[in-house]
Scaffold this motif. Structure first.
Motif, PDB file in Angstrom:
ATOM      1  N   LEU A   1      -2.712   2.492   5.835  1.00 42.59           N
ATOM      2  CA  LEU A   1      -2.616   0.963   6.261  1.00 42.59           C
ATOM      3  C   LEU A   1      -1.398   0.425   5.360  1.00 42.59           C
ATOM      4  O   LEU A   1      -0.833   0.915   4.290  1.00 42.59           O
ATOM      5  CB  LEU A   1      -3.889   0.356   5.734  1.00 42.59           C
ATOM      6  CG  LEU A   1      -5.121   0.893   6.042  1.00 42.59           C
ATOM      7  CD1 LEU A   1      -6.407  -0.127   6.167  1.00 42.59           C
ATOM      8  CD2 LEU A   1      -5.115   1.586   7.325  1.00 42.59           C
TER       9      LEU A   1
ATOM     10  N   VAL B   1      -8.452   4.447  -4.754  1.00 42.63           N
ATOM     11  CA  VAL B   1      -7.551   5.534  -5.169  1.00 42.63           C
ATOM     12  C   VAL B   1      -6.253   4.877  -5.829  1.00 42.63           C
ATOM     13  O   VAL B   1      -5.124   5.540  -5.662  1.00 42.63           O
ATOM     14  CB  VAL B   1      -7.006   6.318  -3.836  1.00 42.63           C
ATOM     15  CG1 VAL B   1      -8.089   7.409  -3.577  1.00 42.63           C
ATOM     16  CG2 VAL B   1      -6.618   5.472  -2.670  1.00 42.63           C
TER      17      VAL B   1
ATOM     18  N   ILE C   1       0.983  -1.346  -0.016  1.00 44.73           N
ATOM     19  CA  ILE C   1       0.161  -0.055   0.066  1.00 44.73           C
ATOM     20  C   ILE C   1       0.974   1.191  -0.127  1.00 44.73           C
ATOM     21  O   ILE C   1       1.987   1.172   0.957  1.00 44.73           O
ATOM     22  CB  ILE C   1      -1.010  -0.119   1.302  1.00 44.73           C
ATOM     23  CG1 ILE C   1      -1.932  -1.154   1.131  1.00 44.73           C
ATOM     24  CG2 ILE C   1      -1.603   1.266   1.329  1.00 44.73           C
ATOM     25  CD1 ILE C   1      -2.892  -1.222   2.267  1.00 44.73           C
TER      26      ILE C   1
ATOM     27  N   CYS D   1      -9.537  -0.980  -4.220  1.00 45.51           N
ATOM     28  CA  CYS D   1      -9.233   0.514  -3.632  1.00 45.51           C
ATOM     29  C   CYS D   1      -9.395   1.557  -4.418  1.00 45.51           C
ATOM     30  O   CYS D   1      -9.278   1.452  -5.639  1.00 45.51           O
ATOM     31  CB  CYS D   1      -7.444   0.285  -3.830  1.00 45.51           C
ATOM     32  SG  CYS D   1      -7.065   1.866  -2.955  1.00 45.51           S
TER      33      CYS D   1
ATOM     34  N   CYS E   1      -2.962   5.972   0.083  1.00 44.13           N
ATOM     35  CA  CYS E   1      -4.110   5.505   0.760  1.00 44.13           C
ATOM     36  C   CYS E   1      -4.879   6.416   1.762  1.00 44.13           C
ATOM     37  O   CYS E   1      -4.127   7.460   2.373  1.00 44.13           O
ATOM     38  CB  CYS E   1      -3.448   4.258   1.749  1.00 44.13           C
ATOM     39  SG  CYS E   1      -4.561   3.613   2.982  1.00 44.13           S
ATOM     40  N   CYS E   2      -6.323   6.259   1.488  1.00 40.77           N
ATOM     41  CA  CYS E   2      -6.889   7.211   2.530  1.00 40.77           C
ATOM     42  C   CYS E   2      -7.488   6.550   3.493  1.00 40.77           C
ATOM     43  O   CYS E   2      -8.556   7.197   4.085  1.00 40.77           O
ATOM     44  CB  CYS E   2      -8.075   8.115   1.559  1.00 40.77           C
ATOM     45  SG  CYS E   2      -9.051   6.832   0.652  1.00 40.77           S
ATOM     46  N   SER E   3      -7.214   5.433   3.757  1.00 42.86           N
ATOM     47  CA  SER E   3      -7.627   4.531   4.974  1.00 42.86           C
ATOM     48  C   SER E   3      -8.894   4.507   5.111  1.00 42.86           C
ATOM     49  O   SER E   3      -9.611   4.242   6.257  1.00 42.86           O
ATOM     50  CB  SER E   3      -7.301   5.322   6.528  1.00 42.86           C
ATOM     51  OG  SER E   3      -5.825   5.562   6.184  1.00 42.86           O
ATOM     52  N   ASP E   4      -9.905   4.203   4.015  1.00 45.43           N
ATOM     53  CA  ASP E   4     -11.105   3.835   4.261  1.00 45.43           C
ATOM     54  C   ASP E   4     -11.547   2.634   4.457  1.00 45.43           C
ATOM     55  O   ASP E   4     -12.610   2.078   4.863  1.00 45.43           O
ATOM     56  CB  ASP E   4     -11.801   4.349   3.082  1.00 45.43           C
ATOM     57  CG  ASP E   4     -11.670   3.474   1.644  1.00 45.43           C
ATOM     58  OD1 ASP E   4     -10.714   2.573   1.801  1.00 45.43           O
ATOM     59  OD2 ASP E   4     -12.576   3.393   0.987  1.00 45.43           O
ATOM     60  N   ALA E   5     -10.413   1.787   4.638  1.00 45.24           N
ATOM     61  CA  ALA E   5     -10.521   0.426   5.190  1.00 45.24           C
ATOM     62  C   ALA E   5     -11.304  -0.475   4.156  1.00 45.24           C
ATOM     63  O   ALA E   5     -11.758  -1.780   4.536  1.00 45.24           O
ATOM     64  CB  ALA E   5     -10.885   0.139   6.463  1.00 45.24           C
TER      65      ALA E   5
ATOM     66  N   CYS F   1     -10.281  -2.413   1.624  1.00 45.66           N
ATOM     67  CA  CYS F   1      -9.445  -3.547   1.567  1.00 45.66           C
ATOM     68  C   CYS F   1      -9.249  -4.538   2.659  1.00 45.66           C
ATOM     69  O   CYS F   1      -9.423  -5.381   2.441  1.00 45.66           O
ATOM     70  CB  CYS F   1      -8.080  -2.918   1.002  1.00 45.66           C
ATOM     71  SG  CYS F   1      -7.434  -1.867   2.385  1.00 45.66           S
TER      72      CYS F   1
HETATM   73  S1  SF4 Z   1      -8.705   0.314  -0.189  1.00 45.13           S
HETATM   74 FE1  SF4 Z   1      -8.656   2.216   1.308  1.00 45.13          FE
HETATM   75  S2  SF4 Z   1      -7.403   1.629   3.220  1.00 45.13           S
HETATM   76 FE2  SF4 Z   1      -7.219  -0.049   1.362  1.00 45.13          FE
HETATM   77  S3  SF4 Z   1      -5.374   0.774   0.361  1.00 45.13           S
HETATM   78 FE3  SF4 Z   1      -7.016   1.620  -0.606  1.00 45.13          FE
HETATM   79  S4  SF4 Z   1      -7.535   3.564   0.154  1.00 45.13           S
HETATM   80 FE4  SF4 Z   1      -6.132   2.465   1.618  1.00 45.13          FE
END
Ligand code: SF4
Ligand SMILES: Cc1cc2nc3c(=O)[nH]c(=O)nc-3n(C[C@H](O)[C@H](O)[C@H](O)COP(=O)(O)OP(=O)(O)OC[C@H]3O[C@@H](n4cnc5c(N)ncnc54)[C@H](O)[C@@H]3O)c2cc1C
Ligand code: SF4
Length: 415
Positions: free
Chosen positions: A39, A58, A5, A56, A9-13, A15
């Motif tokens: 993450l 992004v 990762i 994901c 990553c915007c940490s929306d979880a 994944c």
């Molecule tokens: S799905 Fe969300 S938490 Fe997982 S890598 Fe992508 S942005 Fe990050």
């Protein structure tokens, strides 16, 4: 190789919910989650399934060989001081939330021990006190992970160990080699997770002497009873299809003896593939490269293994297959000794349940079978034959959530 990762990553979880190995941390509820940092993926447990990258929003999750070296290091460093998490530790995913139905444990039948059935079982163990009877017509757990995933992807197959530990749970009664149709009633709920392994057909003349991906993949993976229905004939084969399975088929056909020796295939399979004389594969797509269903990683892998011996042809519609080769709508004929069809899989009707033949699924609302209370579906028979292993985890979780809510409503009418 694992996935990684990046700092995007915007940490929306999103994944976290689809990772079949619980490899992505910190997850919601763990220290550090929501603190504004990305993450990370544990390279020791990731099985390269790609589910995180698919979901994901992004594009922050990527294969390690396509990621920046500093991102690869950041991900590994996060886990350096931590023990690898046991994906099957049923309490490590999140605290168990027991959902007692009415006056105690009930009986649930799960049909199919592929990823969807295994994740449904795991979810039932985590969320309820139910006793789960799990059956599969085959003698082993894993479904298409064992008998579909290519034998040169041993890392992906590692998840079978996780499934094997789930069947050892004290509330699971595992009945291998059992067809659901041989079962009597006596369950409060049935989760049908029977998959969709039958190959779609092209519908062209001569197709009966071609080999479907279902047959080829089952044969090289040693599914009990599977045989190769054609004799392999070089020097050229045509593979119709442009998904990852078509690329698996091409890669296996072009593997030489040394490459085959590194794979988990039987000596018989190795001998037949090595002696096939197939030196070249034409991969045929009906539409253009922009709609190709294979992943970039799978294409790179094929090109790295046999790039100079693979021809990608797009906008090509086959019309007939003969001993001369494959004739296209354009009038061209591609001379070839074998035709393989890998244009997708479809589900088959399940006894006693409604069936949507166009989509190859059992019609359902969030996993509850339409018009059949007490019956649920998960995996490819619920959504159609799309998505890798990890997607079945979120899918099975949705089904079990629906099942538990309906059971609660039934146990306490009016609540
Ligand atoms: S799905 Fe969300 S938490 Fe997982 S890598 Fe992508 S942005 Fe990050
Ligand atoms: C050739 C191939 C390669 C793939 N490679 C990858 C990969 O590399 N990475 C990845 O992420 N995904 C891969 N996938 C996708 C992945 O395998 C699927 O997402 C997943 O297996 C679907 O899970 P499922 O449980 O719905 O079905 P299945 O895996 O098909 O499991 C269904 C199970 O139900 C059993 N069953 C069926 N009918 C009955 C019955 N009447 N009674 C009892 N048991 C029954 C079957 O024996 C089977 O074990 C691949 C798929 C294919 C076809
Ligand atoms: S979803 Fe798959 S590729 Fe992504 S971290 Fe989990 S196991 Fe690895």
């Amino acid at each position: 190789m694992s996935y990684v990762i990046s700092g995007e990553c915007c940490s929306d979880a999103s994944c976290v919910a689809v990772c079949p190995m619980n490899s992505i941390h910190p997850s919601p509820g763990e220290p550090g989650f929501g603190a504004g940092v990305s993450l990370f993926i544990d390279p020791r447990t990731c099985i390269d399934c790609g589910a995180c990258a698919d979901i994901c929003p992004v594009d922050a999750a990527q294969p390690a060989d396509q990621a920046a070296p500093e991102d690869v290091e950041r991900n590994a460093a996060y886990f350096a001081e931590r023990e690898p998490l046991e994906a099957t530790d049923l309490d490590s995913w999140e605290p168990p939330a027991y959902q007692v139905w009415g006056d105690g444990p009930r009986r649930v039948l799960v049909v199919g021990a592929g990823p969807a059935g295994m994740y449904a079982t795991r979810e039932l163990l985590l969320r309820t006190t139910a006793e789960v009877t799990l059956v599969d017509r085959l003698d082993q757990v894993g479904g298409l992970v064992r008998f579909g995933v290519a034998p040169d992807h041993p890392r992906t197959k590692q998840i079978i160990d996780t499934f094997e530990r789930i069947v050892g749970h004290s509330r699971v009664r595992w009945l291998p080699g059992t067809d659901s149709t041989s079962l009597t009633t006596g369950y409060d709920a049935v989760v049908h997770a029977v998959g969709a392994r039958r190959s779609r057909r092209l519908g062209i003349s001569g197709e009966d002497s071609a080999c479907t991906a279902e047959d080829f993949v089952a044969w090289y993976n040693g599914r009990p009873g599977a045989t190769l229905p054609v004799q392999l004939t070089g020097p050229r084969a045509v593979v119709v299809g442009n998904g990852n399975v078509a690329l698996d088929v091409a890669r296996l056909l072009l593997s030489d003896e040394d490459q085959l020796r590194q794979m988990d295939v039987s000596p018989d399979v190795r001998r037949v593939l090595a002696a096939s004389g197939i030196k070249e594969v034409v991969l045929l797509g009906r539409r253009g490269p922009e709609t190709a269903a294979y992943t970039e990683t799978a294409l790179q892998e094929l090109l790295a293994a046999a790039g100079d011996r693979v021809e990608l042809r797009f906008h090509a519609r086959p019309t007939s297959w003969t001993s001369e080769g494959l004739t296209l709508e354009s009038g061209d004929t591609i001379a070839a000794g074998n035709l393989f069809t890998a244009i997708g899989f479809e589900g088959q009707a399940v006894d006693g349940l409604p069936f949507d033949a166009d989509r190859g699924i059992v019609p359902n609302v969030r996993g509850a079978v339409v018009g059949r209370p007490g019956h649920y579906v998960a995996g490819w028979i619920k959504r159609g034959a799309r998505g890798g292993i990890g997607v079945n985890k979120a899918c099975a979780q949705e089904t079990v959530t629906t099942l538990v809510s309906s059971s609660r409503a039934a146990a306490s009418p009016g609540s």
